[in-house]
Design an enzyme around this catalytic site. Structure first.
Site, PDB file in Angstrom:
ATOM      1  N   HIS A 106     -63.563 -36.042  19.362  1.00 61.58           N
ATOM      2  CA  HIS A 106     -64.178 -36.394  20.656  1.00 61.58           C
ATOM      3  C   HIS A 106     -63.842 -37.832  21.058  1.00 61.58           C
ATOM      4  O   HIS A 106     -63.796 -38.726  20.218  1.00 61.58           O
ATOM      5  CB  HIS A 106     -65.705 -36.242  20.574  1.00 61.58           C
ATOM      6  CG  HIS A 106     -66.174 -34.822  20.745  1.00 61.58           C
ATOM      7  ND1 HIS A 106     -65.843 -34.064  21.831  1.00 61.58           N
ATOM      8  CD2 HIS A 106     -66.973 -34.044  19.955  1.00 61.58           C
ATOM      9  CE1 HIS A 106     -66.421 -32.873  21.735  1.00 61.58           C
ATOM     10  NE2 HIS A 106     -67.111 -32.827  20.592  1.00 61.58           N
TER      11      HIS A 106
ATOM     12  N   CYS B  42     -59.600 -35.775  24.539  1.00 65.78           N
ATOM     13  CA  CYS B  42     -59.732 -35.498  25.985  1.00 65.78           C
ATOM     14  C   CYS B  42     -59.510 -36.775  26.795  1.00 65.78           C
ATOM     15  O   CYS B  42     -59.761 -37.891  26.337  1.00 65.78           O
ATOM     16  CB  CYS B  42     -61.101 -34.937  26.306  1.00 65.78           C
ATOM     17  SG  CYS B  42     -61.489 -33.370  25.485  1.00 65.78           S
TER      18      CYS B  42
ATOM     19  N   ARG C 158     -55.337 -33.967  28.126  1.00 66.08           N
ATOM     20  CA  ARG C 158     -55.327 -34.355  26.724  1.00 66.08           C
ATOM     21  C   ARG C 158     -54.490 -35.627  26.556  1.00 66.08           C
ATOM     22  O   ARG C 158     -53.449 -35.795  27.202  1.00 66.08           O
ATOM     23  CB  ARG C 158     -54.743 -33.248  25.843  1.00 66.08           C
ATOM     24  CG  ARG C 158     -55.534 -31.959  25.833  1.00 66.08           C
ATOM     25  CD  ARG C 158     -56.895 -32.157  25.177  1.00 66.08           C
ATOM     26  NE  ARG C 158     -57.660 -30.901  25.099  1.00 66.08           N
ATOM     27  CZ  ARG C 158     -58.537 -30.528  26.024  1.00 66.08           C
ATOM     28  NH1 ARG C 158     -58.756 -31.301  27.082  1.00 66.08           N
ATOM     29  NH2 ARG C 158     -59.179 -29.393  25.873  1.00 66.08           N
TER      30      ARG C 158
END
Length: 462
Positions: A361, A430, A439
Protein backbone atom coordinates in the site's frame (compact mmCIF):
# COMPACT_ATOMS: atom_id res chain seq x y z
CA UNK A 1 -54.33 115.88 40.58
CA UNK A 2 -53.35 113.92 43.64
CA UNK A 3 -53.89 114.75 47.27
CA UNK A 4 -51.02 116.27 49.19
CA UNK A 5 -48.93 114.09 51.45
CA UNK A 6 -47.90 114.83 55.04
CA UNK A 7 -44.85 117.02 55.18
CA UNK A 8 -45.51 118.41 51.69
CA UNK A 9 -48.13 121.11 52.22
CA UNK A 10 -49.46 122.55 49.06
CA UNK A 11 -50.77 125.74 50.63
CA UNK A 12 -50.81 127.69 53.80
CA UNK A 13 -53.48 125.47 55.31
CA UNK A 14 -51.29 122.28 55.38
CA UNK A 15 -52.53 118.69 55.15
CA UNK A 16 -55.48 119.17 57.49
CA UNK A 17 -57.07 121.40 54.89
CA UNK A 18 -57.76 118.23 52.80
CA UNK A 19 -60.91 116.63 54.10
CA UNK A 20 -59.81 113.08 53.05
CA UNK A 21 -57.42 112.74 55.97
CA UNK A 22 -59.26 114.90 58.51
CA UNK A 23 -60.73 112.09 60.65
CA UNK A 24 -58.74 110.37 63.36
CA UNK A 25 -56.96 107.16 62.13
CA UNK A 26 -58.07 107.45 58.50
CA UNK A 27 -54.62 108.31 57.25
CA UNK A 28 -53.04 105.28 58.97
CA UNK A 29 -55.63 102.90 57.53
CA UNK A 30 -55.16 104.33 54.03
CA UNK A 31 -51.41 104.00 54.25
CA UNK A 32 -51.70 100.34 55.41
CA UNK A 33 -53.75 99.51 52.36
CA UNK A 34 -51.47 101.32 49.96
CA UNK A 35 -48.36 99.53 51.32
CA UNK A 36 -49.67 96.08 50.32
CA UNK A 37 -47.39 94.80 47.48
CA UNK A 38 -50.19 92.62 46.08
CA UNK A 39 -52.89 95.30 45.78
CA UNK A 40 -50.87 98.47 45.30
CA UNK A 41 -51.24 99.48 41.62
CA UNK A 42 -48.42 100.76 39.52
CA UNK A 43 -48.09 104.49 39.12
CA UNK A 44 -50.55 105.65 36.51
CA UNK A 45 -52.53 102.35 36.66
CA UNK A 46 -56.14 101.73 37.61
CA UNK A 47 -57.37 98.85 39.73
CA UNK A 48 -61.03 99.19 38.78
CA UNK A 49 -62.19 97.11 35.76
CA UNK A 50 -64.75 99.77 35.01
CA UNK A 51 -62.30 102.58 34.35
CA UNK A 52 -62.85 104.42 31.09
CA UNK A 53 -60.65 107.27 30.14
CA UNK A 54 -63.44 108.88 28.13
CA UNK A 55 -65.56 109.21 31.29
CA UNK A 56 -63.03 111.30 33.17
CA UNK A 57 -64.11 114.95 33.00
CA UNK A 58 -61.51 117.32 31.67
CA UNK A 59 -59.95 119.42 34.40
CA UNK A 60 -59.90 123.16 33.92
CA UNK A 61 -56.40 124.51 33.61
CA UNK A 62 -55.40 126.42 36.74
CA UNK A 63 -54.87 130.11 36.53
CA UNK A 64 -51.29 131.22 36.46
CA UNK A 65 -49.75 131.86 39.86
CA UNK A 66 -52.89 130.51 41.51
CA UNK A 67 -52.80 128.68 44.79
CA UNK A 68 -54.17 125.13 44.75
CA UNK A 69 -57.60 124.91 46.31
CA UNK A 70 -57.97 123.00 49.53
CA UNK A 71 -61.16 121.34 48.31
CA UNK A 72 -60.64 117.65 47.30
CA UNK A 73 -60.76 116.72 43.63
CA UNK A 74 -63.16 114.28 42.00
CA UNK A 75 -60.49 111.58 42.23
CA UNK A 76 -60.27 111.97 45.98
CA UNK A 77 -64.03 112.13 46.30
CA UNK A 78 -64.44 108.87 44.42
CA UNK A 79 -61.80 107.18 46.56
CA UNK A 80 -63.50 108.34 49.74
CA UNK A 81 -66.88 107.21 48.49
CA UNK A 82 -65.72 103.64 47.72
CA UNK A 83 -63.45 103.14 50.68
CA UNK A 84 -65.60 104.76 53.33
CA UNK A 85 -62.57 106.16 55.07
CA UNK A 86 -64.36 109.49 55.65
CA UNK A 87 -67.49 111.25 54.61
CA UNK A 88 -67.58 112.52 51.06
CA UNK A 89 -66.85 116.21 50.83
CA UNK A 90 -69.66 118.52 49.93
CA UNK A 91 -70.22 118.79 46.22
CA UNK A 92 -68.25 121.49 44.54
CA UNK A 93 -68.26 122.94 41.13
CA UNK A 94 -66.03 120.15 39.73
CA UNK A 95 -68.35 117.23 40.76
CA UNK A 96 -72.06 117.75 41.36
CA UNK A 97 -73.78 115.90 44.14
CA UNK A 98 -75.30 112.59 43.17
CA UNK A 99 -73.07 112.09 40.06
CA UNK A 100 -71.76 108.50 39.63
CA UNK A 101 -68.09 107.62 40.16
CA UNK A 102 -65.87 108.33 37.18
CA UNK A 103 -64.47 104.75 37.23
CA UNK A 104 -67.81 102.99 37.17
CA UNK A 105 -68.85 102.29 33.55
CA UNK A 106 -70.67 98.94 33.19
CA UNK A 107 -71.98 99.83 29.75
CA UNK A 108 -68.48 100.34 28.42
CA UNK A 109 -67.30 97.10 29.99
CA UNK A 110 -70.16 95.18 28.40
CA UNK A 111 -69.49 96.87 25.04
CA UNK A 112 -65.83 95.85 25.22
CA UNK A 113 -66.67 92.17 25.88
CA UNK A 114 -69.86 91.57 23.92
CA UNK A 115 -69.83 94.31 21.29
CA UNK A 116 -72.34 97.11 20.82
CA UNK A 117 -75.76 96.03 22.15
CA UNK A 118 -78.93 97.77 23.24
CA UNK A 119 -79.04 98.42 26.95
CA UNK A 120 -80.88 95.74 28.88
CA UNK A 121 -83.23 96.24 31.75
CA UNK A 122 -80.65 94.84 34.19
CA UNK A 123 -78.01 97.37 33.15
CA UNK A 124 -80.58 100.15 33.22
CA UNK A 125 -81.43 99.20 36.78
CA UNK A 126 -77.76 99.28 37.72
CA UNK A 127 -77.38 102.72 36.15
CA UNK A 128 -80.44 104.00 37.99
CA UNK A 129 -79.22 102.71 41.33
CA UNK A 130 -77.03 105.75 41.83
CA UNK A 131 -73.83 105.98 43.78
CA UNK A 132 -72.74 103.38 46.29
CA UNK A 133 -73.67 104.11 49.89
CA UNK A 134 -70.77 105.13 52.08
CA UNK A 135 -69.22 102.54 54.35
CA UNK A 136 -68.39 103.04 57.99
CA UNK A 137 -64.84 104.10 58.68
CA UNK A 138 -62.28 101.38 59.42
CA UNK A 139 -60.96 101.34 62.98
CA UNK A 140 -57.28 102.10 63.29
CA UNK A 141 -55.02 99.07 63.63
CA UNK A 142 -53.13 98.55 66.83
CA UNK A 143 -49.64 97.25 67.41
CA UNK A 144 -46.38 97.68 65.57
CA UNK A 145 -47.96 96.82 62.19
CA UNK A 146 -50.01 100.08 62.39
CA UNK A 147 -46.99 102.34 62.13
CA UNK A 148 -47.44 104.99 59.42
CA UNK A 149 -45.70 104.31 56.12
CA UNK A 150 -45.05 107.05 53.57
CA UNK A 151 -47.30 106.93 50.51
CA UNK A 152 -45.22 106.15 47.42
CA UNK A 153 -47.89 105.04 44.96
CA UNK A 154 -49.46 108.42 44.34
CA UNK A 155 -52.98 106.86 44.11
CA UNK A 156 -55.22 105.27 46.78
CA UNK A 157 -56.26 101.57 46.51
CA UNK A 158 -59.95 100.69 46.15
CA UNK A 159 -59.52 97.34 47.92
CA UNK A 160 -57.11 98.34 50.66
CA UNK A 161 -56.77 96.02 53.65
CA UNK A 162 -54.68 96.25 56.80
CA UNK A 163 -51.08 95.18 56.18
CA UNK A 164 -51.17 92.63 58.97
CA UNK A 165 -54.10 90.70 57.46
CA UNK A 166 -52.61 90.70 53.96
CA UNK A 167 -49.20 89.51 55.15
CA UNK A 168 -50.83 86.79 57.24
CA UNK A 169 -52.42 85.30 54.10
CA UNK A 170 -49.15 85.27 52.16
CA UNK A 171 -47.53 81.83 52.61
CA UNK A 172 -44.01 81.90 53.95
CA UNK A 173 -41.36 81.07 51.39
CA UNK A 174 -39.82 77.68 52.24
CA UNK A 175 -36.14 77.60 52.98
CA UNK A 176 -34.06 76.00 50.20
CA UNK A 177 -33.03 72.47 51.04
CA UNK A 178 -29.36 71.51 50.71
CA UNK A 179 -28.66 70.08 47.29
CA UNK A 180 -27.59 66.48 47.17
CA UNK A 181 -25.82 64.55 44.48
CA UNK A 182 -28.18 63.29 41.76
CA UNK A 183 -29.19 59.67 42.04
CA UNK A 184 -27.68 57.73 39.09
CA UNK A 185 -30.51 55.17 39.28
CA UNK A 186 -33.33 56.27 36.98
CA UNK A 187 -36.71 56.63 38.66
CA UNK A 188 -39.35 54.15 37.43
CA UNK A 189 -41.93 56.99 37.48
CA UNK A 190 -40.91 59.84 35.15
CA UNK A 191 -41.37 63.40 36.37
CA UNK A 192 -44.43 65.25 35.09
CA UNK A 193 -43.81 67.20 31.95
CA UNK A 194 -43.51 70.95 32.42
CA UNK A 195 -45.93 73.31 30.75
CA UNK A 196 -49.66 73.52 30.48
CA UNK A 197 -52.37 70.90 30.52
CA UNK A 198 -52.05 70.15 26.80
CA UNK A 199 -48.33 69.48 27.10
CA UNK A 200 -48.88 67.19 30.07
CA UNK A 201 -51.51 65.25 28.13
CA UNK A 202 -49.18 64.81 25.16
CA UNK A 203 -46.41 63.65 27.48
CA UNK A 204 -48.79 61.15 29.10
CA UNK A 205 -49.78 59.79 25.68
CA UNK A 206 -46.11 59.43 24.73
CA UNK A 207 -45.39 57.50 27.90
CA UNK A 208 -48.32 55.22 27.15
CA UNK A 209 -46.91 54.20 23.78
CA UNK A 210 -43.62 52.97 25.15
CA UNK A 211 -43.71 51.60 28.64
CA UNK A 212 -40.53 51.90 30.67
CA UNK A 213 -38.73 48.70 31.62
CA UNK A 214 -39.34 47.51 35.20
CA UNK A 215 -36.68 48.58 37.65
CA UNK A 216 -34.36 46.13 39.37
CA UNK A 217 -36.18 44.06 41.93
CA UNK A 218 -39.60 44.66 40.36
CA UNK A 219 -41.45 42.03 38.38
CA UNK A 220 -42.84 42.80 34.96
CA UNK A 221 -46.60 43.32 34.77
CA UNK A 222 -48.51 40.15 33.96
CA UNK A 223 -49.82 39.90 30.41
CA UNK A 224 -53.53 39.96 29.84
CA UNK A 225 -55.04 36.46 29.57
CA UNK A 226 -55.84 35.30 26.06
CA UNK A 227 -59.20 34.06 24.97
CA UNK A 228 -59.77 30.47 23.91
CA UNK A 229 -59.68 31.36 20.21
CA UNK A 230 -56.45 33.33 20.62
CA UNK A 231 -54.91 30.46 22.59
CA UNK A 232 -55.76 28.00 19.79
CA UNK A 233 -54.30 30.30 17.17
CA UNK A 234 -51.13 30.71 19.20
CA UNK A 235 -50.85 26.93 19.61
CA UNK A 236 -51.26 26.38 15.85
CA UNK A 237 -48.70 29.06 15.10
CA UNK A 238 -46.24 27.44 17.53
CA UNK A 239 -46.46 24.09 15.72
CA UNK A 240 -43.96 23.43 12.93
CA UNK A 241 -45.25 23.06 9.39
CA UNK A 242 -44.55 19.85 7.37
CA UNK A 243 -41.99 21.71 5.27
CA UNK A 244 -40.09 22.79 8.37
CA UNK A 245 -40.17 19.22 9.73
CA UNK A 246 -38.95 17.79 6.41
CA UNK A 247 -36.14 20.32 6.08
CA UNK A 248 -35.11 19.63 9.65
CA UNK A 249 -35.03 15.88 8.97
CA UNK A 250 -32.97 16.37 5.80
CA UNK A 251 -30.57 18.60 7.70
CA UNK A 252 -30.16 16.00 10.43
CA UNK A 253 -29.48 13.33 7.81
CA UNK A 254 -26.80 15.47 6.17
CA UNK A 255 -25.22 16.24 9.52
CA UNK A 256 -25.18 12.54 10.37
CA UNK A 257 -23.64 11.65 7.03
CA UNK A 258 -21.03 14.38 7.45
CA UNK A 259 -20.10 13.06 10.87
CA UNK A 260 -19.88 9.50 9.53
CA UNK A 261 -17.69 10.59 6.62
CA UNK A 262 -15.42 12.46 8.98
CA UNK A 263 -15.13 9.39 11.18
CA UNK A 264 -14.43 7.20 8.16
CA UNK A 265 -11.67 9.49 6.90
CA UNK A 266 -10.16 9.56 10.36
CA UNK A 267 -10.30 5.77 10.46
CA UNK A 268 -8.69 5.37 7.05
CA UNK A 269 -5.92 7.91 7.42
CA UNK A 270 -5.05 7.48 11.04
CA UNK A 271 -6.43 4.36 12.71
CA UNK A 272 -5.64 1.90 9.87
CA UNK A 273 -1.99 2.90 9.97
CA UNK A 274 -1.81 2.42 13.71
CA UNK A 275 -3.51 -0.96 13.52
CA UNK A 276 -1.41 -2.16 10.53
CA UNK A 277 1.84 -1.13 12.19
CA UNK A 278 0.88 -3.15 15.27
CA UNK A 279 0.09 -6.26 13.17
CA UNK A 280 3.20 -5.90 11.00
CA UNK A 281 5.40 -5.44 14.05
CA UNK A 282 4.02 -8.58 15.67
CA UNK A 283 4.51 -10.56 12.43
CA UNK A 284 8.12 -9.37 12.11
CA UNK A 285 8.85 -10.46 15.68
CA UNK A 286 7.22 -13.84 15.05
CA UNK A 287 9.34 -14.44 11.92
CA UNK A 288 12.54 -13.50 13.70
CA UNK A 289 11.68 -15.76 16.65
CA UNK A 290 11.01 -18.66 14.25
CA UNK A 291 14.36 -18.18 12.58
CA UNK A 292 16.13 -18.07 15.90
CA UNK A 293 14.48 -21.30 17.04
CA UNK A 294 15.02 -23.12 13.71
CA UNK A 295 11.31 -23.91 13.33
CA UNK A 296 10.97 -22.68 9.75
CA UNK A 297 12.61 -24.60 6.91
CA UNK A 298 12.85 -23.44 3.28
CA UNK A 299 9.96 -24.53 1.16
CA UNK A 300 6.56 -23.41 -0.17
CA UNK A 301 4.72 -20.93 2.07
CA UNK A 302 0.99 -20.78 2.62
CA UNK A 303 -0.97 -17.71 1.51
CA UNK A 304 -0.66 -15.03 4.12
CA UNK A 305 2.33 -16.64 5.77
CA UNK A 306 5.32 -14.38 6.41
CA UNK A 307 8.69 -15.66 5.27
CA UNK A 308 11.01 -12.60 4.81
CA UNK A 309 11.65 -9.02 5.95
CA UNK A 310 12.33 -6.05 3.61
CA UNK A 311 14.59 -3.14 4.63
CA UNK A 312 14.67 0.20 2.77
CA UNK A 313 17.23 2.25 4.75
CA UNK A 314 16.63 5.51 2.86
CA UNK A 315 12.91 5.46 3.68
CA UNK A 316 13.33 3.88 7.14
CA UNK A 317 11.04 1.01 6.17
CA UNK A 318 11.08 -2.40 7.89
CA UNK A 319 8.11 -4.57 6.85
CA UNK A 320 7.40 -8.33 6.74
CA UNK A 321 6.89 -10.09 3.39
CA UNK A 322 4.04 -12.60 3.19
CA UNK A 323 2.96 -15.00 0.47
CA UNK A 324 0.25 -13.67 -1.84
CA UNK A 325 -1.22 -10.25 -2.55
CA UNK A 326 -4.57 -10.74 -0.84
CA UNK A 327 -5.87 -7.38 0.34
CA UNK A 328 -7.46 -8.42 3.61
CA UNK A 329 -5.00 -11.11 4.67
CA UNK A 330 -1.77 -9.45 3.57
CA UNK A 331 -1.84 -5.88 2.28
CA UNK A 332 -4.38 -4.37 4.75
CA UNK A 333 -2.40 -5.83 7.64
CA UNK A 334 0.62 -3.65 6.78
CA UNK A 335 2.64 -6.44 5.12
CA UNK A 336 4.25 -6.66 1.67
CA UNK A 337 2.76 -9.31 -0.63
CA UNK A 338 4.69 -11.61 -2.94
CA UNK A 339 3.31 -12.41 -6.40
CA UNK A 340 3.45 -16.19 -6.04
CA UNK A 341 0.13 -17.59 -7.30
CA UNK A 342 -1.17 -18.53 -10.76
CA UNK A 343 -0.12 -16.49 -13.77
CA UNK A 344 1.38 -13.87 -11.45
CA UNK A 345 3.80 -16.30 -9.86
CA UNK A 346 7.35 -14.84 -9.70
CA UNK A 347 10.74 -16.06 -8.50
CA UNK A 348 12.01 -16.15 -4.91
CA UNK A 349 15.14 -14.24 -3.78
CA UNK A 350 17.04 -17.50 -3.39
CA UNK A 351 16.45 -18.48 -7.07
CA UNK A 352 19.49 -18.16 -9.28
CA UNK A 353 17.49 -16.37 -11.98
CA UNK A 354 14.17 -14.56 -12.09
CA UNK A 355 12.23 -11.48 -11.01
CA UNK A 356 11.23 -11.23 -7.32
CA UNK A 357 8.09 -9.06 -7.53
CA UNK A 358 6.14 -7.69 -4.53
CA UNK A 359 3.24 -5.20 -3.86
CA UNK A 360 2.35 -2.87 -0.99
CA UNK A 361 0.00 0.00 0.00
CA UNK A 362 1.07 3.53 -0.75
CA UNK A 363 -1.56 5.10 1.53
CA UNK A 364 -3.32 3.79 4.65
CA UNK A 365 -2.90 0.37 6.28
CA UNK A 366 0.72 0.91 7.19
CA UNK A 367 1.61 2.43 3.75
CA UNK A 368 5.08 0.77 3.46
CA UNK A 369 5.53 1.93 -0.19
CA UNK A 370 4.29 5.51 0.21
CA UNK A 371 7.61 7.20 -0.67
CA UNK A 372 9.23 4.70 -3.08
CA UNK A 373 8.95 7.35 -5.78
CA UNK A 374 11.79 9.18 -3.95
CA UNK A 375 14.28 6.38 -4.47
CA UNK A 376 17.21 7.14 -6.74
CA UNK A 377 19.39 4.74 -8.80
CA UNK A 378 21.91 3.01 -6.51
CA UNK A 379 19.79 3.23 -3.31
CA UNK A 380 19.99 -0.18 -1.51
CA UNK A 381 17.00 -2.41 -0.84
CA UNK A 382 17.70 -5.48 1.40
CA UNK A 383 15.55 -8.65 1.63
CA UNK A 384 16.29 -10.67 4.79
CA UNK A 385 15.42 -14.42 4.82
CA UNK A 386 16.06 -17.35 7.18
CA UNK A 387 19.41 -18.14 5.56
CA UNK A 388 20.81 -14.97 3.92
CA UNK A 389 20.63 -11.20 3.19
CA UNK A 390 19.91 -10.28 -0.46
CA UNK A 391 20.92 -6.73 -1.41
CA UNK A 392 19.43 -4.96 -4.49
CA UNK A 393 20.22 -1.56 -5.93
CA UNK A 394 17.49 0.65 -7.36
CA UNK A 395 17.88 0.76 -11.18
CA UNK A 396 14.87 2.51 -12.77
CA UNK A 397 11.30 3.73 -12.17
CA UNK A 398 8.06 3.79 -14.16
CA UNK A 399 5.92 6.63 -12.76
CA UNK A 400 2.59 5.42 -14.12
CA UNK A 401 1.14 2.39 -15.89
CA UNK A 402 -2.11 0.49 -16.16
CA UNK A 403 -3.04 -1.99 -13.40
CA UNK A 404 -3.49 -4.64 -16.12
CA UNK A 405 0.11 -4.31 -17.34
CA UNK A 406 1.61 -7.51 -15.99
CA UNK A 407 4.67 -7.31 -18.23
CA UNK A 408 6.43 -5.28 -15.54
CA UNK A 409 6.76 -8.44 -13.39
CA UNK A 410 8.01 -10.80 -16.11
CA UNK A 411 11.44 -12.51 -15.63
CA UNK A 412 12.90 -9.79 -17.83
CA UNK A 413 10.57 -6.88 -16.96
CA UNK A 414 9.43 -4.75 -19.89
CA UNK A 415 10.39 -1.08 -19.54
CA UNK A 416 13.00 -1.67 -16.85
CA UNK A 417 15.97 -1.40 -19.17
CA UNK A 418 17.09 -4.99 -18.49
CA UNK A 419 17.81 -6.98 -21.65
CA UNK A 420 18.92 -10.36 -20.41
CA UNK A 421 17.94 -12.76 -17.63
CA UNK A 422 19.17 -11.99 -14.19
CA UNK A 423 18.14 -11.67 -10.52
CA UNK A 424 15.79 -8.69 -10.42
CA UNK A 425 13.46 -6.97 -7.91
CA UNK A 426 10.13 -5.26 -8.77
CA UNK A 427 8.12 -3.01 -6.35
CA UNK A 428 4.52 -2.11 -7.34
CA UNK A 429 2.04 0.28 -5.66
CA UNK A 430 -0.95 2.51 -6.46
CA UNK A 431 -0.71 6.03 -7.88
CA UNK A 432 -1.68 8.88 -7.55
CA UNK A 433 -1.83 8.97 -3.79
CA UNK A 434 -5.12 8.00 -2.13
CA UNK A 435 -6.31 6.42 -5.40
CA UNK A 436 -5.85 3.08 -7.23
CA UNK A 437 -6.23 4.34 -10.80
CA UNK A 438 -2.67 3.55 -11.92
CA UNK A 439 0.42 1.68 -10.79
CA UNK A 440 3.87 3.00 -9.86
CA UNK A 441 6.79 0.61 -10.66
CA UNK A 442 10.33 0.58 -9.21
CA UNK A 443 12.99 -1.94 -10.41
CA UNK A 444 16.18 -3.11 -8.80
CA UNK A 445 19.03 -5.53 -9.51
CA UNK A 446 20.72 -7.89 -7.01
CA UNK A 447 24.28 -6.87 -6.21
CA UNK A 448 25.06 -8.94 -3.08
CA UNK A 449 24.04 -12.21 -1.34
CA UNK A 450 25.34 -12.64 2.23
CA UNK A 451 24.65 -15.67 4.46
CA UNK A 452 23.33 -14.82 7.90
CA UNK A 453 26.38 -16.44 9.45
CA UNK A 454 28.54 -13.65 7.94
CA UNK A 455 26.51 -10.91 9.57
CA UNK A 456 24.48 -8.04 8.21
CA UNK A 457 25.40 -6.36 4.94
CA UNK A 458 26.95 -2.92 4.84
CA UNK A 459 23.59 -1.27 3.87
CA UNK A 460 22.10 -2.27 7.23
CA UNK A 461 25.21 -1.70 9.34
CA UNK A 462 25.88 1.82 8.15
Amino acid sequence: MTAGRPGHAAGPEGPDAHGAYGSDGAFVAAVDGLADPLNDPLPGGHTSPWFRSENVPAAEPPAPHAVRSAAPSSYEGGYATHQGLHQAPPPGPQQPQGAPDEWYDPAGYRRDWYGPQEPSTGMAAVDAAGPVAPVAPVAPAEGPAAAPVPDTSGRPDLHAEPRTEVMARIPAEPEPEPQSEPDPTPSPHPAPAPGGRAERRRAAKGRGRRRPAPAAGQSAPAAAPMSRVEARRAARAAKDSPAVIASRAVGEVFITLGVLMLLFVTYQLWWTNIRADQIAGKETSRIQDAWANGDRKPGVFAPGEGFAIMHIPKLDVVAPIAEGIDKEKVLDRGMIGHYGEGKLKTAMPSDKQGNFSVAGHRNTHGEPFRYINKLKPGDPIVVETRDAYYTYEMASILPQTSPSNISVIEPIPVGSGFTKPGRYLTLTTCTPEFTSTYRLIVWGKMVDERPRSEGKPDALVG
